[in-house]
Design a protein around this motif. Structure first.
Motif, PDB file in Angstrom:
ATOM      1  N   LEU A  39     -13.455  33.906 -52.022  1.00  0.00           N
ATOM      2  CA  LEU A  39     -12.510  34.624 -52.870  1.00  0.00           C
ATOM      3  C   LEU A  39     -11.750  35.640 -52.035  1.00  0.00           C
ATOM      4  O   LEU A  39     -12.324  36.289 -51.161  1.00  0.00           O
ATOM      5  CB  LEU A  39     -13.318  35.329 -53.974  1.00  0.00           C
ATOM      6  N   GLN A 198     -10.126  36.005 -59.361  1.00  0.00           N
ATOM      7  CA  GLN A 198     -11.470  36.573 -59.470  1.00  0.00           C
ATOM      8  C   GLN A 198     -12.204  36.089 -60.722  1.00  0.00           C
ATOM      9  O   GLN A 198     -13.405  35.844 -60.683  1.00  0.00           O
ATOM     10  CB  GLN A 198     -11.404  38.098 -59.426  1.00  0.00           C
ATOM     11  N   ASP A 199     -11.465  35.885 -61.830  1.00  0.00           N
ATOM     12  CA  ASP A 199     -12.123  35.383 -63.042  1.00  0.00           C
ATOM     13  C   ASP A 199     -12.757  34.030 -62.795  1.00  0.00           C
ATOM     14  O   ASP A 199     -13.860  33.732 -63.253  1.00  0.00           O
ATOM     15  CB  ASP A 199     -11.105  35.230 -64.184  1.00  0.00           C
ATOM     16  N   LEU A 202     -15.865  34.527 -60.664  1.00  0.00           N
ATOM     17  CA  LEU A 202     -16.948  35.166 -61.404  1.00  0.00           C
ATOM     18  C   LEU A 202     -17.555  34.212 -62.418  1.00  0.00           C
ATOM     19  O   LEU A 202     -18.759  34.177 -62.611  1.00  0.00           O
ATOM     20  CB  LEU A 202     -16.438  36.423 -62.130  1.00  0.00           C
ATOM     21  N   VAL A 210     -16.264  37.642 -50.672  1.00  0.00           N
ATOM     22  CA  VAL A 210     -14.948  38.251 -50.830  1.00  0.00           C
ATOM     23  C   VAL A 210     -14.358  38.483 -49.448  1.00  0.00           C
ATOM     24  O   VAL A 210     -14.979  39.138 -48.607  1.00  0.00           O
ATOM     25  CB  VAL A 210     -15.030  39.582 -51.603  1.00  0.00           C
ATOM     26  N   PRO A 222     -21.883  37.029 -58.670  1.00  0.00           N
ATOM     27  CA  PRO A 222     -20.771  37.679 -59.382  1.00  0.00           C
ATOM     28  C   PRO A 222     -21.143  39.024 -59.985  1.00  0.00           C
ATOM     29  O   PRO A 222     -20.405  39.993 -59.831  1.00  0.00           O
ATOM     30  CB  PRO A 222     -20.427  36.669 -60.471  1.00  0.00           C
ATOM     31  N   TYR A 226     -19.466  42.713 -59.109  1.00  0.00           N
ATOM     32  CA  TYR A 226     -18.759  43.512 -60.102  1.00  0.00           C
ATOM     33  C   TYR A 226     -19.413  44.879 -60.283  1.00  0.00           C
ATOM     34  O   TYR A 226     -18.727  45.898 -60.311  1.00  0.00           O
ATOM     35  CB  TYR A 226     -18.727  42.753 -61.431  1.00  0.00           C
ATOM     36  N   ILE A 238     -12.055  42.847 -57.442  1.00  0.00           N
ATOM     37  CA  ILE A 238     -12.784  42.235 -58.544  1.00  0.00           C
ATOM     38  C   ILE A 238     -12.706  43.171 -59.728  1.00  0.00           C
ATOM     39  O   ILE A 238     -13.427  44.146 -59.815  1.00  0.00           O
ATOM     40  CB  ILE A 238     -14.249  41.988 -58.146  1.00  0.00           C
TER      41      ILE A 238
END
Ligand SMILES: Nc1ncnc2c1ncn2[C@@H]1O[C@H](COP(=O)(O)OP(=O)(O)OP(=O)(O)O)[C@@H](O)[C@H]1O
Ligand SMILES: [Mg+2]
Lengths: 362, 277
Positions: A39, A198-199, A202, A210, A222, A226, A238
């Motif tokens: 990501l 990011q969604d 996650l 990342v 995830p 977060y 994120i």
């Protein structure tokens, strides 16, 4: 997990394109059966890293092992991985069936076995009845599923996916997220997916790395990314954060005492050491708005509402705090009403529990 | 000022122009200028009278005569032979050149590319002289073979250009996908790249064929004594007697050329339509 051997082991891998360092000393272990996400923002080197795994780019330094085998000098057709391309790269002159059969034909799988395996792969992606169609008679989503079936029929050790959902519309993208996770569970193959969303990472991945300008900033599940980002970059990339600059003033028990302009000295729980100038942050949904000054035991700032953004299920309320920093608070619209309960210009307090404070040393 | 002109153009409905006599006049003049000679040539090939420009009635006698003209026959077969062989060779070589220029980078590539495409712009007469001088100096006797070699040399760059244009639209991730699925480079070429090239190959081949078939200057210079191709034969017929037989022969050449070009255009448009989806 501790005694399992990684299926992919990336050790200090670097990639230079002339003077551009696209991937900078990256080390990642991916475990068998994992759904792993790479990501990061555009241009951070995700695709380059994936292409090095597939064998389309050479490494400028470091080692890649897949399934215990060193990959240096191994051409793409000899690697135990398969890739789903961002553009899908479905062969336009072949039928869906021939596309899926291609990888078996070229490696000399007997004809008798091919038909069965292709049909199985097509049913896996719900395209049983589409075998005789040409790619130009398929929708984007169907074409992508052909690309998936074509890779899965090879029964690779690892499936690599480069932004597989980016060309689909929002509704289809949501559906395909669930579909990919279902597929991964049913075939049990390790998935490595590249995404800048990011969604997406996650919601699908077991773990994600990342990346930022060629460097891996954090590798974690995830939830941890977060709730416990290790840097301002990760926290900001994120989800959303409200951020305040702070100065470490000392330690008290398990708490870190920091000095924040406009709030004075506050204590926030923090493991590990920190010193000098740092940032503290809080997620918008972990804040509360109130008209009256909140009681003891919470951290609070006074402010004036500058904007209300309505998203249907929730509203984002923007607050100009007295310290001059803008804060966002997310409010669930859990009762049906058309009028907002707050209005621009209202004076409010925003508060949060000290335990929800992120301490970001970098 | 440009603004004003642009606005005035846009103000006029395209169909409005149909009402303007000057537009009709322009179209008419251009058409006459371009096609009058050709239309007369074709028309008088059906004349029943022997003098080229006096119409006496319709007949196919000149076609019959041309058909029974042994040396014209021979020239036609020579032309087919030359065009056929040179097309096969120049399509193969031109395709490889086009593909190499599309795919690889090497030092001095720009210069090489420019030189490789030079025959397209070099005056034909210079190409012809260069060829003849070359054959003489190496001591090769002029024959149909030297014609074929020369035709290959001047059609290769045309084929290469067509192939390159075709490859410009190629999605290289298709080749990567093929490699990824276990195919070798060779398999990838034949199963993925080559099928994509086919429309370009057909277009390039038709172009090379037509160029070779219609060529006069280079052929005239590089052919041995008595080795006539169709256009060269027509030219020599013209020098002896101007009968509508020449018109008939020329019309045959026009029809062949036009039909091949038409086929190429139809194929091109069909393929691009199929791809555009
Ligand atoms: N073939 C190449 N030649 C030169 N530079 C390249 C090449 N491929 C990638 N780069 C550079 O390497 C960096 C990383 O590119 P990469 O494609 O890996 O990014 P990415 O994370 O996949 O971004 P995106 O989300 O936009 O796809 C970029 O700065 C890019 O310009
Ligand atoms: Mg990318």
């Amino acid at each position: 997990m501790t005694d399992a051997k990684p299926i992919i082991s990336i050790r200090n891998v670097t990639k230079n394109f002339g003077r551009v360092t696209a991937v900078d000393n990256v080390s990642i272990d991916v475990m068998p059966g994992e759904f792993f996400a790479l990501l990061g923002p555009s241009g951070c080197g995700k695709t380059t890293l994936l292409r090095m795994l597939a064998g389309f780019e050479t490494t400028s330094g470091g080692e890649i092992e897949i399934d215990g085998q060193a990959m240096l000098g191994v051409p793409p057709n000899k690697r135990p991985v398969n890739m789903v391309f961002q553009s899908y790269a479905v062969f336009p002159h072949m039928t869906v069936f021939d596309n899926v059969a291609y990888g078996l034909k070229v490696t000399g799988v007997p004809k008798a076995e091919i038909t069965g395996q292709v049909e199985e792969a097509l049913s896996l992606v719900h395209l049983e009845d589409y075998g005789r169609r040409k790619p130009d008679q398929l929708s984007g989503g169907q074409r992508q599923r052909v690309a998936l079936a074509r890779a899965l029929v090879k029964k690779p050790k690892v499936l690599l996916l480069d932004e597989p959902l980016s060309a689909l519309d929002a509704k289809l993208r949501e559906a395909m997220r669930l579909e990919l996770v279902r597929l991964q569970h049913s075939v049990g193959i390790t998935f490595v997916i590249v995404t800048h969303d990011q969604d997406e990472a996650l919601s699908m991945a077991d773990r994600a790395a990342v990346m930022d300008r060629g460097v891996v900033r954090q590798i974690a599940p995830p939830g941890e990314l977060y709730e416990h980002p290790n840097s301002l970059f990760v926290a900001d990339f994120i989800g959303k954060v409200n951020m305040l600059e702070a100065k470490v003033a000392g330690q008290s028990g398990g708490d870190l005492v920091v000095e924040v302009e406009g709030m004075g000295r506050i204590a926030v729980p923090h493991e590990g050491a920190a010193a000098g100038n740092i940032s503290i942050a809080v997620r918008p949904e972990k804040t509360l708005l109130s008209a009256d000054k909140p009681g003891e035991g919470v951290l609070a700032l006074k402010g004036k509402i500058s904007d209300v953004a309505y998203y249907g299920n929730e509203s984002h309320i923007l607050l100009d705090t007295e310290t001059g920093v803008q804060f966002t608070s997310t409010v669930q619209n859990d009762a049906r009403r058309t009028e907002s309960s707050v209005a621009i210009g209202d004076d409010l307090w925003i508060s949060w529990a000290p335990g929800n404070t992120l301490v970001l040393a970098e | 000022m440009t603004n004003k002109v642009a606005r005035r153009r846009r103000d006029v409905n395209p169909l409005e122009y149909l009402k303007r006599p000057w537009m009709w006049l322009t179209l008419f003049v251009c058409f006459v200028f371009l096609y009058f000679p050709i239309v007369t040539l074709v028309a008088f090939s059906f004349n029943s009278y022997k003098r080229a420009f006096v119409w006496k009635g319709f007949s196919l006698q000149w076609y019959e005569k041309a058909l029974n003209n042994q040396s014209l026959h021979e020239a036609f077969l020579n032309s087919m032979h030359v065009a056929g062989v040179s097309t096969v060779v120049s399509t193969a070589l031109g395709a490889m050149l086009g593909l190499a220029l599309y795919r690889y980078w090497f030092p001095w590539k720009g210069t090489y590319e420019g030189i490789a495409h030079l025959p397209i712009v070099i005056p034909e007469i210079c190409m012809a002289v260069a060829m003849v001088v070359f054959f003489w100096s190496v001591g090769i006797e002029l024959s149909l073979t030297t014609v074929i070699v020369s035709h290959i040399a001047f059609t290769i760059p045309f084929v290469a250009v067509v192939i390159r244009a075709r490859m410009a639209g190629f999605d290289t991730s298709l080749e990567e996908a093929s490699r990824d699925l276990g195919a070798s480079e060779w398999q990838t070429f034949w199963h993925v790249t080559f099928p994509y090239m086919i429309p370009g190959l057909v277009a390039g081949a038709l172009m090379a064929f037509v160029l070779s078939l219609d060529d006069f200057v280079i052929t005239f210079f590089t052919a041995g004594v008595g080795d006539n191709t169709f256009p060269v034969k027509i030219y020599s017929m013209l020098r002896f007697s101007v009968t509508p037989e020449v018109n008939a022969a020329s019309t045959v050449l026009i029809v062949i050329t036009l039909s091949l070009t038409l086929v190429a255009m139809i194929m091109q448009s069909r393929w691009t339509k199929g791809r555009g989806q």
